[in-house]
Design an enzyme around this catalytic site. Structure first.
Site, PDB file in Angstrom:
ATOM      1  N   HIS A   1      26.591  43.122  30.876  1.00 43.89           N
ATOM      2  CA  HIS A   1      25.866  44.106  31.685  1.00 43.89           C
ATOM      3  C   HIS A   1      24.709  44.760  30.931  1.00 43.89           C
ATOM      4  CE1 HIS A   1      29.250  43.375  34.096  1.00 43.89           C
ATOM      5  NE2 HIS A   1      30.038  44.314  33.640  1.00 43.89           N
TER       6      HIS A   1
ATOM      7  N   LYS B   1      31.269  58.563  35.080  1.00 48.54           N
ATOM      8  CA  LYS B   1      31.069  57.134  35.349  1.00 48.54           C
ATOM      9  C   LYS B   1      29.624  56.985  35.829  1.00 48.54           C
ATOM     10  CE  LYS B   1      32.577  53.533  38.604  1.00 48.54           C
ATOM     11  NZ  LYS B   1      32.547  52.385  37.721  1.00 48.54           N
TER      12      LYS B   1
ATOM     13  N   HIS C   1      28.246  40.684  37.892  1.00 40.64           N
ATOM     14  CA  HIS C   1      28.094  41.363  39.179  1.00 40.64           C
ATOM     15  C   HIS C   1      27.059  42.498  39.126  1.00 40.64           C
ATOM     16  CE1 HIS C   1      31.336  43.786  37.363  1.00 40.64           C
ATOM     17  NE2 HIS C   1      30.707  44.789  37.946  1.00 40.64           N
TER      18      HIS C   1
ATOM     19  N   GLU D   1      32.034  54.836  31.390  1.00 44.85           N
ATOM     20  CA  GLU D   1      33.188  54.750  32.287  1.00 44.85           C
ATOM     21  C   GLU D   1      34.110  55.921  31.996  1.00 44.85           C
ATOM     22  OE1 GLU D   1      34.425  50.396  33.119  1.00 44.85           O
ATOM     23  OE2 GLU D   1      34.317  50.613  30.957  1.00 44.85           O
TER      24      GLU D   1
ATOM     25  N   LYS E   1      34.567  53.729  27.146  1.00 47.52           N
ATOM     26  CA  LYS E   1      35.657  54.088  28.067  1.00 47.52           C
ATOM     27  C   LYS E   1      36.003  55.551  27.847  1.00 47.52           C
ATOM     28  CE  LYS E   1      37.343  49.923  29.501  1.00 47.52           C
ATOM     29  NZ  LYS E   1      37.024  49.857  30.893  1.00 47.52           N
TER      30      LYS E   1
ATOM     31  N   ARG F   1      49.267  29.832  42.693  1.00 52.51           N
ATOM     32  CA  ARG F   1      50.613  29.249  42.572  1.00 52.51           C
ATOM     33  C   ARG F   1      51.627  29.942  43.469  1.00 52.51           C
ATOM     34  NH1 ARG F   1      51.158  30.324  36.445  1.00 52.51           N
ATOM     35  NH2 ARG F   1      50.524  32.260  37.448  1.00 52.51           N
TER      36      ARG F   1
ATOM     37  N   LYS G   1      23.753  44.215  42.115  1.00 51.32           N
ATOM     38  CA  LYS G   1      23.577  45.600  42.579  1.00 51.32           C
ATOM     39  C   LYS G   1      22.148  45.821  43.053  1.00 51.32           C
ATOM     40  CE  LYS G   1      27.092  47.573  39.569  1.00 51.32           C
ATOM     41  NZ  LYS G   1      28.029  48.086  40.561  1.00 51.32           N
TER      42      LYS G   1
ATOM     43  N   ASP H   1      33.116  43.298  26.326  1.00 51.65           N
ATOM     44  CA  ASP H   1      33.397  43.697  27.701  1.00 51.65           C
ATOM     45  C   ASP H   1      32.130  44.150  28.442  1.00 51.65           C
ATOM     46  OD1 ASP H   1      35.321  44.064  29.726  1.00 51.65           O
ATOM     47  OD2 ASP H   1      35.365  46.218  29.366  1.00 51.65           O
TER      48      ASP H   1
ATOM     49  N   LYS I   1      33.094  36.434  35.181  1.00 52.28           N
ATOM     50  CA  LYS I   1      32.940  36.887  33.802  1.00 52.28           C
ATOM     51  C   LYS I   1      34.327  37.221  33.244  1.00 52.28           C
ATOM     52  CE  LYS I   1      33.247  41.520  33.243  1.00 52.28           C
ATOM     53  NZ  LYS I   1      33.102  42.698  32.555  1.00 52.28           N
TER      54      LYS I   1
HETATM   55  P1  NDP Z   1      44.446  38.386  38.569  1.00 47.52           P
HETATM   56  O1  NDP Z   1      45.329  38.194  37.385  1.00 47.52           O
HETATM   57  O2  NDP Z   1      44.720  39.495  39.495  1.00 47.52           O
HETATM   58  O3  NDP Z   1      44.438  37.044  39.424  1.00 47.52           O
HETATM   59  C1  NDP Z   1      44.470  35.767  38.847  1.00 47.52           C
HETATM   60  C2  NDP Z   1      44.797  34.773  39.917  1.00 47.52           C
HETATM   61  O4  NDP Z   1      44.934  33.495  39.317  1.00 47.52           O
HETATM   62  C3  NDP Z   1      46.080  35.041  40.665  1.00 47.52           C
HETATM   63  O5  NDP Z   1      45.842  34.748  42.025  1.00 47.52           O
HETATM   64  C4  NDP Z   1      47.051  34.011  40.108  1.00 47.52           C
HETATM   65  O6  NDP Z   1      47.982  33.785  41.122  1.00 47.52           O
HETATM   66  C5  NDP Z   1      46.088  32.852  39.873  1.00 47.52           C
HETATM   67  N1  NDP Z   1      46.548  31.865  38.922  1.00 47.52           N
HETATM   68  C6  NDP Z   1      47.061  32.071  37.679  1.00 47.52           C
HETATM   69  N2  NDP Z   1      47.338  30.892  37.099  1.00 47.52           N
HETATM   70  C7  NDP Z   1      46.989  29.929  37.983  1.00 47.52           C
HETATM   71  C8  NDP Z   1      47.032  28.525  37.961  1.00 47.52           C
HETATM   72  N3  NDP Z   1      47.482  27.854  36.899  1.00 47.52           N
HETATM   73  N4  NDP Z   1      46.610  27.847  39.054  1.00 47.52           N
HETATM   74  C9  NDP Z   1      46.138  28.517  40.141  1.00 47.52           C
HETATM   75  N5  NDP Z   1      46.067  29.847  40.217  1.00 47.52           N
HETATM   76  C10 NDP Z   1      46.488  30.548  39.144  1.00 47.52           C
HETATM   77  O7  NDP Z   1      42.957  38.441  38.009  1.00 47.52           O
HETATM   78  P2  NDP Z   1      41.689  39.092  38.717  1.00 47.52           P
HETATM   79  O8  NDP Z   1      41.689  38.713  40.140  1.00 47.52           O
HETATM   80  O9  NDP Z   1      41.626  40.523  38.361  1.00 47.52           O
HETATM   81  O10 NDP Z   1      40.493  38.399  37.931  1.00 47.52           O
HETATM   82  C11 NDP Z   1      40.078  37.086  38.185  1.00 47.52           C
HETATM   83  C12 NDP Z   1      38.821  36.810  37.379  1.00 47.52           C
HETATM   84  O11 NDP Z   1      37.808  37.708  37.803  1.00 47.52           O
HETATM   85  C13 NDP Z   1      38.964  37.051  35.880  1.00 47.52           C
HETATM   86  O12 NDP Z   1      38.184  36.124  35.201  1.00 47.52           O
HETATM   87  C14 NDP Z   1      38.389  38.437  35.671  1.00 47.52           C
HETATM   88  O13 NDP Z   1      37.869  38.585  34.368  1.00 47.52           O
HETATM   89  C15 NDP Z   1      37.285  38.447  36.706  1.00 47.52           C
HETATM   90  N6  NDP Z   1      36.917  39.775  37.155  1.00 47.52           N
HETATM   91  C16 NDP Z   1      37.808  40.547  37.842  1.00 47.52           C
HETATM   92  C17 NDP Z   1      37.453  41.791  38.305  1.00 47.52           C
HETATM   93  C18 NDP Z   1      38.385  42.632  39.096  1.00 47.52           C
HETATM   94  O14 NDP Z   1      37.941  43.697  39.585  1.00 47.52           O
HETATM   95  N7  NDP Z   1      39.626  42.262  39.261  1.00 47.52           N
HETATM   96  C19 NDP Z   1      36.084  42.328  38.066  1.00 47.52           C
HETATM   97  C20 NDP Z   1      35.223  41.428  37.348  1.00 47.52           C
HETATM   98  C21 NDP Z   1      35.634  40.208  36.929  1.00 47.52           C
HETATM   99  P3  NDP Z   1      49.396  33.044  40.981  1.00 47.52           P
HETATM  100  O15 NDP Z   1      50.153  33.761  39.926  1.00 47.52           O
HETATM  101  O16 NDP Z   1      49.920  33.170  42.357  1.00 47.52           O
HETATM  102  O17 NDP Z   1      49.052  31.644  40.621  1.00 47.52           O
END
Ligand code: NDP
Length: 488
Positions: free
Chosen positions: A249, A344, A187, A225, A339, A52, A191, A244, A157
């Site tokens: 995992h 780790k 993920h 962790e 945690k 967004r 590995k 979690d 996930k």
């Molecule tokens: P973030 O909160 O950092 O990112 C979420 C994204 O979704 C943002 O880009 C946000 O951007 C976008 N978003 C939110 N609402 C909407 C919408 N209605 N339409 C379109 N885009 C939207 O989360 P993460 O990147 O950390 O995580 C993403 C997924 O990956 C989750 O399911 C998480 O569980 C999983 N995950 C993440 C890990 C990590 O290391 N971060 C590791 C393992 C899994 P905007 O506000 O600009 O729309």
């Protein structure tokens, strides 16, 4: 060695929903750039990020450029990045809005051009609460239709928060995509050492004959962790360690240790065997949870922001599971994760049985440690096999010695690819071996749900406190002691 995804006749576009988020910046794009720098990405791959936030292509590329080469991934040269980033596009849009999805479709049409097939990999890098509407939206906007090229969906996930919600999500996914189009990420499966566990077991003839209840005393799987919950108090307090870490995992690692040899290294054969193991795991009854599982909570957890001051959420758990089949009858699998622990690390320890008869004189209080095989998944990926050896000159005194294999030493100069490199490439290639099938996810929830329920019963033990930097509550050590064993 990761193979290149084949160039397709036409175009292939990776559409990342949630493109301004942490995962995209820290993992997905650095992994794509790393693959590109090794010449392993299809040259026709286009990448479209959707979120967004309002920004243009250049602003989006600039944000992504900051994280290249992070977390051990290969950093592309400026020329390589220029070539890749010219194929990265951004569109602001809300995945829950059909109107915005129509705009995504138009954008895709302009990127894909005319002629040839137009393949698309949709990646949901979104908060889990959005998976459902994102999948429905892809169906309603007919973006799932695959008459002019393949369509695949990658879902991050966690997939559901319990069995009921996972089933609902699977139903939505299946109303839009066929199961072979859905790639659910864990993920850990990407590995190298986790994949090497299969090679270790099934490409060597010497271990498999010992890999059963006749020779193995028990198995320990630890995912520890050092981090606390960071800023994620609101999320974590609703989630806890079982959702979690265990549902995904730890159970994945258990299935790879316990599975029968599949007839081929191919997605369905592999996943069929994993599902059989999950099916065979004896379910723990909620009212019996105290005998099989120990909940823990690090001491300052309730002071974290977003956490209820009365929270009983487990930040640690130790669980004893049994796999009720011919191979594993009577062999406990001890799983623990937490945690704020001392190290780790992720490791699997196979403890073999003691020799049936001791030839050598031992003092009354002396016991010979049994052979152990330790499989280190992270950090310092590798294997250690412990065995007894005679101490030089001393009269029949023994000492434990180790045979060691370390990935970084054996393949020096060859960086271990990040899990996301493997998984992105596999999804582009349509290989679902390292992704979780719908029935696998549901089986895993059906194992973890009763333990979570049991922990919340008034009769269950409250989480035992443990100090940050420790190995968890002392009750987890006692739990092992009552079985005559110890954490290794
Ligand atoms: P973030 O909160 O950092 O990112 C979420 C994204 O979704 C943002 O880009 C946000 O951007 C976008 N978003 C939110 N609402 C909407 C919408 N209605 N339409 C379109 N885009 C939207 O989360 P993460 O990147 O950390 O995580 C993403 C997924 O990956 C989750 O399911 C998480 O569980 C999983 N995950 C993440 C890990 C990590 O290391 N971060 C590791 C393992 C899994 P905007 O506000 O600009 O729309």
């Amino acid at each position: 060695m990761i193979e290149a995804a084949p160039d397709s006749n036409g175009s292939t576009t990776l559409v990342i929903f949630g493109a301004s988020g942490d995962l995209t910046r820290r993992k997905l794009v650095p992994a794509l750039a790393s693959l590109h720098s090794k010449g392993r990405l299809p040259l026709d791959l286009q990448i479209l990020g959707v979120a967004r936030s309002d920004m243009d292509d250049e602003q989006f590329r600039a944000i992504l450029a900051e994280f290249l080469g992070s977390e051990g991934m290969t950093k592309p040269s400026p020329e390589q990045w220029a070539a890749l980033s010219s194929r990265i596009h951004y569109l602001h849009g809300d995945v829950t809005s059909l109107q915005d999805l129509e705009a995504v479709k138009d954008k895709l049409a302009s990127i894909e051009g005319n002629g040839g097939s137009h393949n698309r990999l949709y990646y949901l890098s979104l908060a889990p609460s959005l998976y459902r509407s994102a999948m429905s939206g892809l169906g309603e906007s007919r973006m799932s239709e695959d008459f002019d090229g393949w369509r695949r969906l990658v879902v991050e996930k966690p997939f559901g928060t319990d069995l009921t919600s996972a089933r609902e999500l699977n139903d939505v996914a299946h109303s839009v995509f066929r199961e072979d189009q859905v790639f659910r990420i864990d993920h850990y499966l990407g590995k190298e050492t986790v994949q090497n566990l299969l090679v270790f077991r099934f490409a060597n003839a010497i271990f498999e004959p010992l890999w059963n209840r006749n020779y193995i005393d028990h198995v320990q799987i630890t995912v520890s962790e050092t981090l606390k919950i960071d800023e994620r108090g609101d999320y974590y307090d609703q989630t806890g360690v079982l959702r979690d870490m265990f549902q995904n995992h730890l159970l994945q690692l258990l299935t790879l240790v316990a599975m029968e040899p599949p007839h081929a290294f191919e997605a369905e054969a592999l996943r069929n065997e994993k599902v059989k193991v999950l099916n065979a795991i004896r379910r723990i009854r909620p009212d019996d949870v105290g005998r099989h599982a120990i909940p823990g909570q690090y001491r300052t957890y309730r002071d974290e922001s977003g956490v209820s001051p009365e929270s009983d959420t487990a930040t640690y758990a130790a669980v004893r599971l049994h796999v009720d089949n011919w191979r594993w009858q009577g062999v406990p699998f001890y799983l623990r994760s937490g945690k704020a622990l001392r190290n780790k690390s992720t490791e699997i320890i196979i403890q073999f049985r003691s020799p049936p008869h001791m030839l050598f004189p031992l003092a009354d209080d002396e016991d010979i440690p049994a052979n152990t095989l330790a499989i280190f998944v992270q950090p310092d990926e590798g294997f250690h096999l412990e065995f007894q050896t005679k101490t030089p000159e001393a009269e029949l005194q023994m000492r434990t010695a180790e045979l060691e294999f370390h990935y970084h030493e054996a393949f020096s100069g060859q960086a271990i690819p990040d899990a996301y490199e493997r998984l992105l490439l596999d999804a582009l290639n349509g290989d679902a071996s390292l992704f979780t099938r719908s029935d696998e996810i549901e089986q895993a929830w059906s194992i973890v749900d009763p333990i979570i329920e049991g922990f919340s019963l008034p009769t269950a033990p409250r989480p035992y406190y443990y100090s940050e930097g420790s190995w968890g509550p002392v009750e987890a050590d006692r739990f092992m002691l009552t079985d005559g064993r110890a954490w290794l």
